[in-house]
Design a protein around this motif. Structure first.
Motif, PDB file in Angstrom:
ATOM      1  N   GLY A  70       0.820  -1.211   0.000  1.00 24.75           N
ATOM      2  CA  GLY A  70       0.000   0.000   0.000  1.00 24.75           C
ATOM      3  C   GLY A  70       0.847   1.250   0.000  1.00 24.75           C
ATOM      4  O   GLY A  70       0.544   2.240  -0.692  1.00 24.75           O
ATOM      5  N   LYS A  71       1.948   1.226   0.752  1.00 22.64           N
ATOM      6  CA  LYS A  71       2.869   2.368   0.780  1.00 22.64           C
ATOM      7  C   LYS A  71       3.555   2.551  -0.571  1.00 22.64           C
ATOM      8  O   LYS A  71       3.820   3.683  -0.992  1.00 22.64           O
ATOM      9  CB  LYS A  71       3.920   2.163   1.878  1.00 22.64           C
ATOM     10  N   MET A  72       3.845   1.451  -1.255  1.00 24.62           N
ATOM     11  CA  MET A  72       4.444   1.536  -2.586  1.00 24.62           C
ATOM     12  C   MET A  72       3.521   2.267  -3.555  1.00 24.62           C
ATOM     13  O   MET A  72       3.951   3.140  -4.310  1.00 24.62           O
ATOM     14  CB  MET A  72       4.746   0.130  -3.115  1.00 24.62           C
ATOM     15  N   ILE A  73       2.241   1.913  -3.527  1.00 26.25           N
ATOM     16  CA  ILE A  73       1.268   2.540  -4.428  1.00 26.25           C
ATOM     17  C   ILE A  73       1.113   4.020  -4.091  1.00 26.25           C
ATOM     18  O   ILE A  73       1.090   4.882  -4.975  1.00 26.25           O
ATOM     19  CB  ILE A  73      -0.087   1.819  -4.350  1.00 26.25           C
ATOM     20  N   VAL A 122      14.564  -0.709  -2.415  1.00 24.38           N
ATOM     21  CA  VAL A 122      13.595   0.372  -2.222  1.00 24.38           C
ATOM     22  C   VAL A 122      12.394  -0.128  -1.424  1.00 24.38           C
ATOM     23  O   VAL A 122      11.934   0.510  -0.468  1.00 24.38           O
ATOM     24  CB  VAL A 122      13.128   0.932  -3.584  1.00 24.38           C
ATOM     25  N   VAL A 123      11.884  -1.282  -1.835  1.00 21.44           N
ATOM     26  CA  VAL A 123      10.715  -1.858  -1.160  1.00 21.44           C
ATOM     27  C   VAL A 123      11.068  -2.309   0.254  1.00 21.44           C
ATOM     28  O   VAL A 123      10.290  -2.120   1.197  1.00 21.44           O
ATOM     29  CB  VAL A 123      10.161  -3.039  -1.979  1.00 21.44           C
ATOM     30  N   ALA A 124      12.255  -2.885   0.411  1.00 25.25           N
ATOM     31  CA  ALA A 124      12.665  -3.379   1.724  1.00 25.25           C
ATOM     32  C   ALA A 124      12.692  -2.262   2.754  1.00 25.25           C
ATOM     33  O   ALA A 124      12.373  -2.472   3.927  1.00 25.25           O
ATOM     34  CB  ALA A 124      14.036  -4.041   1.628  1.00 25.25           C
ATOM     35  N   ALA A 125      13.058  -1.052   2.310  1.00 24.07           N
ATOM     36  CA  ALA A 125      13.078   0.085   3.236  1.00 24.07           C
ATOM     37  C   ALA A 125      11.690   0.405   3.755  1.00 24.07           C
ATOM     38  O   ALA A 125      11.533   0.949   4.850  1.00 24.07           O
ATOM     39  CB  ALA A 125      13.685   1.298   2.551  1.00 24.07           C
ATOM     40  N   MET A 126      10.664   0.070   2.988  1.00 24.10           N
ATOM     41  CA  MET A 126       9.287   0.336   3.401  1.00 24.10           C
ATOM     42  C   MET A 126       8.762  -0.708   4.386  1.00 24.10           C
ATOM     43  O   MET A 126       7.687  -0.541   4.943  1.00 24.10           O
ATOM     44  CB  MET A 126       8.370   0.385   2.173  1.00 24.10           C
ATOM     45  N   MET A 127       9.534  -1.764   4.588  1.00 21.77           N
ATOM     46  CA  MET A 127       9.106  -2.819   5.501  1.00 21.77           C
ATOM     47  C   MET A 127       9.299  -2.431   6.958  1.00 21.77           C
ATOM     48  O   MET A 127       8.753  -3.071   7.856  1.00 21.77           O
ATOM     49  CB  MET A 127       9.901  -4.108   5.248  1.00 21.77           C
ATOM     50  N   SER A 128      10.110  -1.404   7.186  1.00 24.69           N
ATOM     51  CA  SER A 128      10.453  -1.017   8.554  1.00 24.69           C
ATOM     52  C   SER A 128      10.079   0.439   8.807  1.00 24.69           C
ATOM     53  O   SER A 128      10.044   1.260   7.901  1.00 24.69           O
ATOM     54  CB  SER A 128      11.952  -1.206   8.789  1.00 24.69           C
ATOM     55  N   MET A 176      17.905  -2.214   3.164  1.00 26.48           N
ATOM     56  CA  MET A 176      18.398  -1.710   1.889  1.00 26.48           C
ATOM     57  C   MET A 176      19.782  -2.246   1.564  1.00 26.48           C
ATOM     58  O   MET A 176      20.102  -2.517   0.402  1.00 26.48           O
ATOM     59  CB  MET A 176      18.446  -0.179   1.907  1.00 26.48           C
ATOM     60  N   TRP A 177      20.623  -2.362   2.578  1.00 26.10           N
ATOM     61  CA  TRP A 177      22.035  -2.683   2.365  1.00 26.10           C
ATOM     62  C   TRP A 177      22.220  -4.008   1.629  1.00 26.10           C
ATOM     63  O   TRP A 177      23.054  -4.121   0.714  1.00 26.10           O
ATOM     64  CB  TRP A 177      22.764  -2.739   3.702  1.00 26.10           C
ATOM     65  N   MET A 178      21.433  -5.004   1.983  1.00 27.59           N
ATOM     66  CA  MET A 178      21.665  -6.366   1.468  1.00 27.59           C
ATOM     67  C   MET A 178      21.502  -6.479  -0.049  1.00 27.59           C
ATOM     68  O   MET A 178      22.435  -6.915  -0.749  1.00 27.59           O
ATOM     69  CB  MET A 178      20.765  -7.348   2.216  1.00 27.59           C
ATOM     70  N   PRO A 179      20.353  -6.104  -0.633  1.00 25.53           N
ATOM     71  CA  PRO A 179      20.234  -6.251  -2.093  1.00 25.53           C
ATOM     72  C   PRO A 179      21.137  -5.308  -2.880  1.00 25.53           C
ATOM     73  O   PRO A 179      21.577  -5.650  -3.980  1.00 25.53           O
ATOM     74  CB  PRO A 179      18.754  -5.960  -2.356  1.00 25.53           C
ATOM     75  N   ILE A 180      21.448  -4.120  -2.325  1.00 25.71           N
ATOM     76  CA  ILE A 180      22.339  -3.201  -3.027  1.00 25.71           C
ATOM     77  C   ILE A 180      23.754  -3.774  -3.088  1.00 25.71           C
ATOM     78  O   ILE A 180      24.458  -3.660  -4.097  1.00 25.71           O
ATOM     79  CB  ILE A 180      22.340  -1.811  -2.356  1.00 25.71           C
ATOM     80  N   LEU A 181      24.179  -4.412  -2.014  1.00 25.87           N
ATOM     81  CA  LEU A 181      25.474  -5.092  -2.006  1.00 25.87           C
ATOM     82  C   LEU A 181      25.527  -6.156  -3.100  1.00 25.87           C
ATOM     83  O   LEU A 181      26.523  -6.273  -3.828  1.00 25.87           O
ATOM     84  CB  LEU A 181      25.703  -5.732  -0.626  1.00 25.87           C
ATOM     85  N   VAL A 182      24.469  -6.936  -3.231  1.00 19.84           N
ATOM     86  CA  VAL A 182      24.424  -7.998  -4.242  1.00 19.84           C
ATOM     87  C   VAL A 182      24.589  -7.417  -5.643  1.00 19.84           C
ATOM     88  O   VAL A 182      25.420  -7.887  -6.435  1.00 19.84           O
ATOM     89  CB  VAL A 182      23.101  -8.788  -4.144  1.00 19.84           C
TER      90      VAL A 182
END
Length: 283
Positions: free
Chosen positions: A11-14, A179-185, A195-201
């Motif tokens: 919902g926050k993404m939309i 981006v989405v992961a940041a909205m989880m918290s 955010m750090w984990m997927p950006i590192l990948v």
């Protein structure tokens, strides 16, 4: 770390996509400019660390600092709006149409490019003492990256173009996940960790990020890299932009929207007697 369930953060993404579609031209350009500049500084930082340590993993581990900063400051990357703004359109938010979507993408592209190009020029001045000496080791590495990831793809023809496109897809799969992961918290620490984990990948795997490349390739040209401006656009930036769009929208935006915002009807629960279980008799 306070956690929001998928239904809440989708919902926050939309909502975020809708807000970006209606943002003023001035604010969109400023936020995109700053995002491009900060990400470019992070890329310069990571390349410097990699050259000085000889270890690409160290550079990749520290690169996400730029992404986290620009997200927490509310700035916008092309890779993020590729994923978020279409969701507001699909959700039929009033006033969010194809024209508004394309307008946002175009403004963010221009802003990101201007910010990244500004930092590319600043770094070139630093690394060459205002173009009065040959570039140092970091500058030489920037030039080599530009050549490897343009004419390096061109040497393989159609197969190289496909590899470039897929790297763009995989990149924004990871970046948009960040981006989405940041909205989880709801906490700063939670957002940063997520955010750090997927950006590192994405960075360590050498995937192609359109905004990072807006810094790497212009700076590589300024450092004397053995490739041309046409090579950059044809054999990197344009295919990378398309790959980033496909990756973020397909593997992040649409999948989350389809299963958490437009959830399919639940299957009918079978009655107990269908399994041969007798109904309970009230005493």
């Amino acid at each position: 770390m306070s956690y929001l369930n998928p239904h809440e953060f989708v919902g926050k993404m939309i909502d975020a996509g809708e807000a970006k579609a209606f943002m003023s031209t001035r604010d969109t350009l400023i936020r995109a400019y700053m995002a491009g500049a900060i990400l470019a500084l992070a890329a310069a930082f990571a390349v410097t660390i990699t050259v000085q340590t000889g270890n690409a993993l160290v550079g990749a581990l520290l690169f996400p600092v730029g992404f986290c900063l620009l997200y927490l400051l509310g700035f916008d990357l092309l890779t993020g709006v590729f994923t978020l703004v279409p969701l507001a359109w699909l959700d039929k938010r009033p006033g969010v149409n194809l024209r508004a979507l394309l307008r946002n993408w175009a403004l963010v592209f221009v802003g990101n490019f201007a910010g990244a190009l500004t930092v590319a020029l600043m770094m070139a001045i630093i690394l060459t003492y205002a173009f009065t000496v040959d570039p140092n080791e970091v500058g030489q590495r920037l030039g080599a990256i530009g050549a490897d990831r343009t004419v390096g793809y061109a040497d393989h023809g159609a197969a190289g173009m496909l590899a470039l496109f897929i790297r763009g897809v995989l990149c924004n799969w990871m970046v948009s996940t960040g981006v989405v992961a940041a909205m989880m918290s709801t906490s700063v620490s939670g957002k940063v960790i997520a955010m750090w984990m997927p950006i590192l990948v994405f960075f360590y795997m050498g995937f192609e990020h359109s905004v990072v490349n807006m810094f790497l390739f212009p700076s590589g040209l300024m450092m004397g890299g053995d490739f041309s401006l046409a090579d950059y656009f044809l054999w990197n930036e344009i295919p990378t932009v398309i790959g980033n769009l496909v990756g973020g929208l397909t593997f992040v935006g649409l999948t989350l929207y389809a299963t958490h915002a437009r959830t399919g009807p639940a299957r009918r629960r079978p009655a107990a007697e269908e399994f041969g279980i007798p109904e309970k008799v009230n005493a």
